[in-house]
Write an enzyme that holds these catalytic residues in place. Structure first.
Site, mmCIF file in Angstrom:
data_model
loop_
_atom_site.group_PDB
_atom_site.id
_atom_site.type_symbol
_atom_site.label_atom_id
_atom_site.label_comp_id
_atom_site.label_asym_id
_atom_site.label_seq_id
_atom_site.Cartn_x
_atom_site.Cartn_y
_atom_site.Cartn_z
ATOM 1 N N SER A 87 31.591 32.980 52.231
ATOM 2 C CA SER A 87 30.678 34.021 52.719
ATOM 3 C C SER A 87 30.989 34.306 54.180
ATOM 4 O O SER A 87 32.091 34.001 54.642
ATOM 5 C CB SER A 87 29.223 33.583 52.511
ATOM 6 O OG SER A 87 28.365 34.666 52.749
ATOM 7 N N ASN A 88 30.066 34.875 54.903
ATOM 8 C CA ASN A 88 30.292 35.192 56.322
ATOM 9 C C ASN A 88 28.965 35.138 57.071
ATOM 10 O O ASN A 88 27.921 34.876 56.476
ATOM 11 C CB ASN A 88 30.963 36.560 56.449
ATOM 12 C CG ASN A 88 30.106 37.642 55.826
ATOM 13 O OD1 ASN A 88 29.024 37.945 56.304
ATOM 14 N ND2 ASN A 88 30.577 38.200 54.711
ATOM 15 N N HIS A 89 29.023 35.395 58.368
ATOM 16 C CA HIS A 89 27.841 35.179 59.227
ATOM 17 C C HIS A 89 26.858 36.345 59.256
ATOM 18 O O HIS A 89 25.930 36.330 60.050
ATOM 19 C CB HIS A 89 28.285 34.929 60.664
ATOM 20 C CG HIS A 89 28.936 33.607 60.866
ATOM 21 N ND1 HIS A 89 28.343 32.432 60.502
ATOM 22 C CD2 HIS A 89 30.128 33.277 61.405
ATOM 23 C CE1 HIS A 89 29.140 31.423 60.804
ATOM 24 N NE2 HIS A 89 30.238 31.915 61.338
#
Ligand code: C5P
Length: 406
Positions: free
Chosen positions: A217-219
């Site tokens: 995923s990512n931030h």
């Protein structure tokens, strides 16, 4: 705006302040005082339990009005009409709102004056939840908040911090000044310039499963997309918010579709776009996803391991290819050759304009509450100063309004 009005932004407004049985009720005195200072005419309604936390005398003195608790006064039989109170109010603010009251509101239960007034209120309704962290995180509470938000109730998100239970987490009622600011903004009339328009907004991070436990995923926090969805709804648009994982409450008046993977987001966004007048592609979508998802948790072994990835749908590009004259707004988060990369995406994905965030700018991009962006279309660049994401959303939505005015 004259200075008198700026200082008393709630001048002439009628605020019905509902107080329920939470320890945060002690803050209601300050809240009531701030509403009065902002110029509002305040009437206070309390649940029977809330009187254990703060006295009616305190609130009657501060609001300069008698407190309403029961349907009628047992001494003289005077009737407190919930219908008339709901009609009188410009805003019904329930602060603190307990998990119990939120659940009853969501279910339409009306077993006290405060709840009955909610059911008959025609005005804007705002709740400031206050409860223990586990109660707030419980899916029943989250579902109730979601349902209320979809019905147009404004939610002043609780804060992280120390709770009366001694635990630390999310559930503390927002501070009185934040609640008043929320009400002021809600009552500041926005013209319904986007009435009749249906827009989709993608927001948040997608989750690509590797096995039942791990994911890529990512931030992205989703804050920018949620702020845009909220602003579009305030201006009268019908908004479908296709949301990856975030911890944010649904903005008032917005229909939210939750998804996890890029594939799910693609399907939901493409389906909603069919009938829509445009879209704002704010989500941080994974570009790659594992070719295979292991049905069992992958075991570690000595040496390296490889996960093979394949491309996902580029949602924005695919909607861009079929958009015709409809609106499409994109985002670009760049670390180098920012403007060139953003311009290339504007053309390739058929955006009407693109919002460039540079990770080089302090205060811009992921997670934070501020953003520094440049709006780029085929005619040129408009660099905006560092602003909070709500103000950035206002600027973006003003451009969207101009698109539909053409
Ligand atoms: O190409 P890049 O990912 O930088 O483009 C960013 C823009 O494209 C954003 O508006 C983002 O929401 C959108 N996008 C998308 N689907 C993808 C990748 C990006 O909608 N798979």
């Amino acid at each position: 705006m004259d200075s008198e009005h700026a200082a008393r932004p709630l001048e002439g407004r009628h605020i019905l302040l509902g107080i329920t049985g939470s320890i945060a009720a002690y803050k209601a005195a300050v809240l009531c005082r701030l509403l009065k200072t902002a110029g509002a005419d305040v009437r206070v309604m309390m649940t029977p339990l809330s009187k254990q936390f703060i006295t009616p005398l305190t609130l009657a003195t501060l609001s300069k009005n008698p407190i309403l608790v029961e349907f009628f006064d047992p001494e003289n039989g005077a009737w407190n009409s919930h219908v008339a109170l709901g009609e009188w109010a410009d805003c019904y603010l329930i602060a603190p709102a307990t998990a119990n009251t939120l659940a009853k509101m969501a279910a339409g239960i009306a077993d006290n004056l405060l709840l009955t007034t909610y059911l008959s209120a025609r005005c804007r309704v705002v709740v400031a939840p206050a409860m223990d962290l586990d109660m707030y995180a419980h899916h029943a509470t989250q579902q109730n908040l979601r349902r209320l938000a979809e019905q147009g109730v404004g939610i002043v998100e609780p804060q992280e911090g120390e709770l009366a239970s001694g635990l630390t987490g999310k559930g503390r009622m927002a501070e009185p000044h934040q609640i008043v600011a929320f009400v002021e903004e809600m009552l500041a009339e926005k013209k319904k310039t986007l009435a009749g328009k249906h827009l989709i907004v993608t927001a948040g991070a997608t989750i690509e499963q590797i096995d039942p436990v791990r994911f890529i995923s990512n931030h992205s926090s989703g804050k920018m997309g949620y702020a845009i969805a909220a602003e579009l709804a305030l201006r009268g648009a019908r908004v479908t918010l296709v949301s990856g994982r975030t911890a944010l409450p649904t903005p008032a008046g917005v229909e939210r579709v939750d998804v996890l993977s890029a594939e799910e987001m693609y399907r939901a966004a493409a389906a909603a776009f069919e009938e829509a007048d445009g879209g704002v592609m704010c989500a941080a979508v994974a570009d790659y996803t594992p070719v295979e998802v292991s049905p069992t948790k992958l075991k570690k072994s000595e040496g390296e391991m490889t996960v093979t990835l394949r491309r996902t749908h580029d949602i924005a590009a695919e909607l861009g290819a079929r958009k015709g004259k409809r609106l499409l707004v994109g985002f670009a988060l760049e670390t180098d050759q920012e403007a060139d990369n953003a311009e290339a995406k504007l053309i390739r994905k058929h955006f009407d304009f693109i919002v460039l965030n540079s990770l080089r700018d302090p205060g811009a991009g992921f997670r934070g509450d501020t953003n520094k962006v440049t709006l780029i279309d085929r005619r040129g660049h408009e660099e905006l100063p560092l602003m909070n994401k709500r103000d950035v959303a206002v600027r973006i939505v003003e451009r969207i309004e101009r698109f539909f005015e053409r």
